[in-house]
Design an enzyme around this catalytic site. Structure first.
Site: not given
Length: 656
Positions: A371, A448, A451
């Site tokens: 992202h 990260d 999600q």
């Protein structure tokens, strides 16, 4: 279904038959069959049944003053003394088991059964809605509302004992949606199909079945029957081939009742089909009620103040930090920093740790899957320091190429940052393996997890990452709140990124002393209520069970993948073997934005664009894709609605 009497008022299969017309069935002194009743009678019956029982059991005759936490489940404990069910005593081994068991009664197929709790709010609480129960309605009688109490303790509210509750709650295993195993009165497990609580997906004859030939939630009756007749050991027919969860079967319809927005209508009356969960998830009533309770009873700034309201707010805020630590299996809540979201968490590491530790000649490694929030901060850091940004390639399915990844690692690698799950493709990266490889070269690793946390259980100790970031709104919590997990030794050596209140220990005009982590990174007034709301969201997920969530979503993803591939001209983008609930695709003859607009006109919410991940979308030769992203409250019927709409769009292109 037919029942056979055993001569004492109970059926031989443990189901209590409804008497013939004209003979009332008596519960708590109220006839519920044979004569019409109004809702007031039924409300009174529900409350009387709930308060019944020996001294000290249940809630007793007095109802505590509790906040409205709608969407929670409640169990009714049968009294130890004989009760009247058509005049027959129960608890004698024929009807309800002698051991107290938490039950909910529902009228189904001409009989009373105990079923999973639907999560109806407590009648009589201010503002509590009164939805009906699922199942066949009793002729002439409205659906009986059932009481519910919050499963979540509230500061200042007496704890409500729940006799007979599942002991798994104490072991850390969450009770799933519905709150109880599916047992008939004599203790045999009932299938969800028999109870009428499982949706039967409509499978296209042209779609390929998963390897096992079915989806577990389409075949619950057979698998339950197998486990009973074979003495156990039945496995889920899910495509993953893993053993069945210890939890009861997942009831998506009960879950959906906890999310009011899923009943919303758009464009003049079309039912909303929410398939944009990768952008943000919807919020259960429990989260909204917790926020309301905070602002009604606890609102204050945290820490330092001498009054009780500050103590309440601080307790709620720090309790939420503890819940996050448990959710991630972090060693300590002192390793949990509250931020605005995953983007701020990544920027915090880039600014606080990166500026102190990255120098010219160093290398930062990311992947093509990232992202923008996990690209731009590292680009900026490289520009400021003279470090080099290296990018790990992916294969044609969207999977990280581990051999190429290791080639990029070396003595100059200072940091590796990658997504646990790709927001554009749904690829699940081999996080533990990638972290271990980076650590071999002395690099620090940030994962990260924005999600990932809503789809799978995350254990930061098992992954062994140095930092883990996620956003509350991606995991059924409020917007404006996020989390940075960091190993304690790292956090306490990182200088604060922002200065202000809360994060200081002492200030003079000559120097400032800072608090230890995590407070040193929480300058100013944070999103206190939203942190509390995030804690409620994690409570909700833990009660359902992340194993339930993962198992259901994986089979729903397999079903949706099969069905989308039957649409003429549709091409899936990202087909890695390990995926979470993201489906990106393009449709021949149409721009992604055209498809998104056409789906919106049918009430279907998807995302169309580059998904803030332009490099990976372009890697597959596109500027934008359509992205349908699933959550555990989505259904096969919604997938069918999407597929049918796409077929119509595709046919329109053929006609043109």
């Amino acid at each position: 279904m037919p029942t056979a009497s055993n001569g004492n008022g109970h059926s031989s299969n443990g189901v209590i038959p409804i008497p013939e017309s004209g003979t009332p069935l008596v519960l708590g002194g109220i006839a519920i069959a044979g004569s019409p009743l109004d809702l007031a009678d039924l409300e009174r019956l529900a409350n009387e049944m709930f308060r019944a029982g020996p001294e000290g059991a249940g809630l007793g005759p007095e109802m505590p003053d509790v906040p409205d936490v709608s969407g929670e489940s409640v169990m009714l404990e049968p009294p130890a003394a004989p009760d009247l069910l058509n005049g027959a005593a129960v608890g004698d081994g024929v009807g309800i088991p002698a051991e107290p068991e938490m039950l909910q009664w529902t009228y189904l197929d001409g009989a009373l059964r105990n079923t999973p709790m639907p999560g109806a709010p407590m009648p009589g609480l201010p503002g509590a809605p009164m939805p009906g129960l699922p199942g066949a309605p009793m002729p002439g009688v409205p659906a009986m509302p059932m009481p519910a109490v919050p499963a979540m303790p509230m500061p200042g509210v007496p704890a409500m004992p729940m006799p007979g509750a599942d002991s798994r709650a104490d072991s850390g295993a969450a009770t799933p949606a519905g709150g109880a195993d599916l047992f008939a009165l004599h203790g045999d497990r009932l299938s969800l199909a028999e109870l009428g609580l499982v949706e039967t997906p409509r499978v296209s004859t042209g779609a390929a079945d998963p390897a096992a030939g079915s989806y577990y939630f389409m075949d619950e009756s057979r698998s339950f029957a197998s486990s009973q007749t074979s003495g156990g050991g039945a496995t889920s027919p899910a495509s993953s081939g893993t053993a069945r969860s210890a939890y009861p079967a997942f009831d998506v319809h009960a879950v959906r009742r906890d999310f009011p927005v899923l009943s919303e209508h758009v464009h003049g009356g079309l039912p909303l089909v929410w398939l944009d969960n990768a952008a943000t998830t919807q919020k259960p009533t429990a989260v909204m009620s917790r926020l309301d309770y905070f602002y009604s009873h606890e609102n204050s700034n945290v820490h330092r103040a001498a009054h009780e309201m500050a103590a309440r707010a601080t307790d709620a805020y720090e309790a939420a930090r503890d819940k996050v630590a448990r959710f991630l299996h972090a060693p300590s809540s002192e390793e949990i920093v509250f931020v605005r979201g995953a983007t701020e968490a990544i920027n915090l590491v880039a600014q606080a740790w990166g500026r102190q530790n990255v120098r010219a000649g160093d290398e930062i490694v990311i992947t093509w899957l990232e992202h923008h929030a996990n690209i731009v901060p590292w680009q900026q850091l490289c520009q400021e320091t003279g470090a080099t940004l290296r990018v790990v390639p992916v294969d044609e399915s969207g999977q990280v190429m581990l051999d190429e990844y290791e080639k990029l690692l070396g003595p100059s690698t200072r940091l590796v940052a990658f997504s646990h799950v790709s927001n554009a493709l749904g690829t699940v990266t081999p996080a533990r393996e990638m972290v271990e490889m980076a650590h071999r070269y002395g690099a620090r690793v940030l994962v990260d997890g924005a999600q990932a946390v809503s789809h799978m259980r995350v254990d930061v100790q098992d992954v062994d990452c140095d930092w883990y970031a996620f956003s509350g709104h991606k995991v059924f919590g409020p917007t404006g709140i996020g989390v940075l997990y960091g190993k304690a030794d790292l956090l306490n050596t990182m200088p604060p990124w922002q200065g202000g209140g809360n994060m200081i220990s002492d200030v003079t005009f000559e120097k400032t002393l800072y608090q230890p982590a995590p407070v040193r990174f929480e300058a100013g007034t944070g999103s206190i209520a939203d942190a509390v709301g995030l804690g409620a969201a994690l409570d909700y997920l833990q009660r359902i069970g992340m194993e339930n969530v993962s198992r259901y979503e994986q089979d729903l993803l397999a079903y949706a993948t099969d069905q989308l591939l039957t649409v003429p001209g549709l091409h899936l983008i990202g087909t890695a073997p390990e995926k979470a609930s993201v489906l990106s695709f393009v449709l021949d003859g149409f721009e992604a934005e055209e498809v998104g607009k056409a789906l919106d006109e049918k009430g279907i919410a998807v995302r169309a664009g580059h998904h803030c991940a332009q490099p990976i979308v372009r890697q597959f030769g596109h500027e934008s894709t359509v992205r349908a992203s699933l959550a555990f409250y989505n259904t096969c019927a919604e997938v069918d609605t999407l597929v049918e709409a796409l077929r119509q769009i595709a046919m329109r292109g053929v006609e043109l």
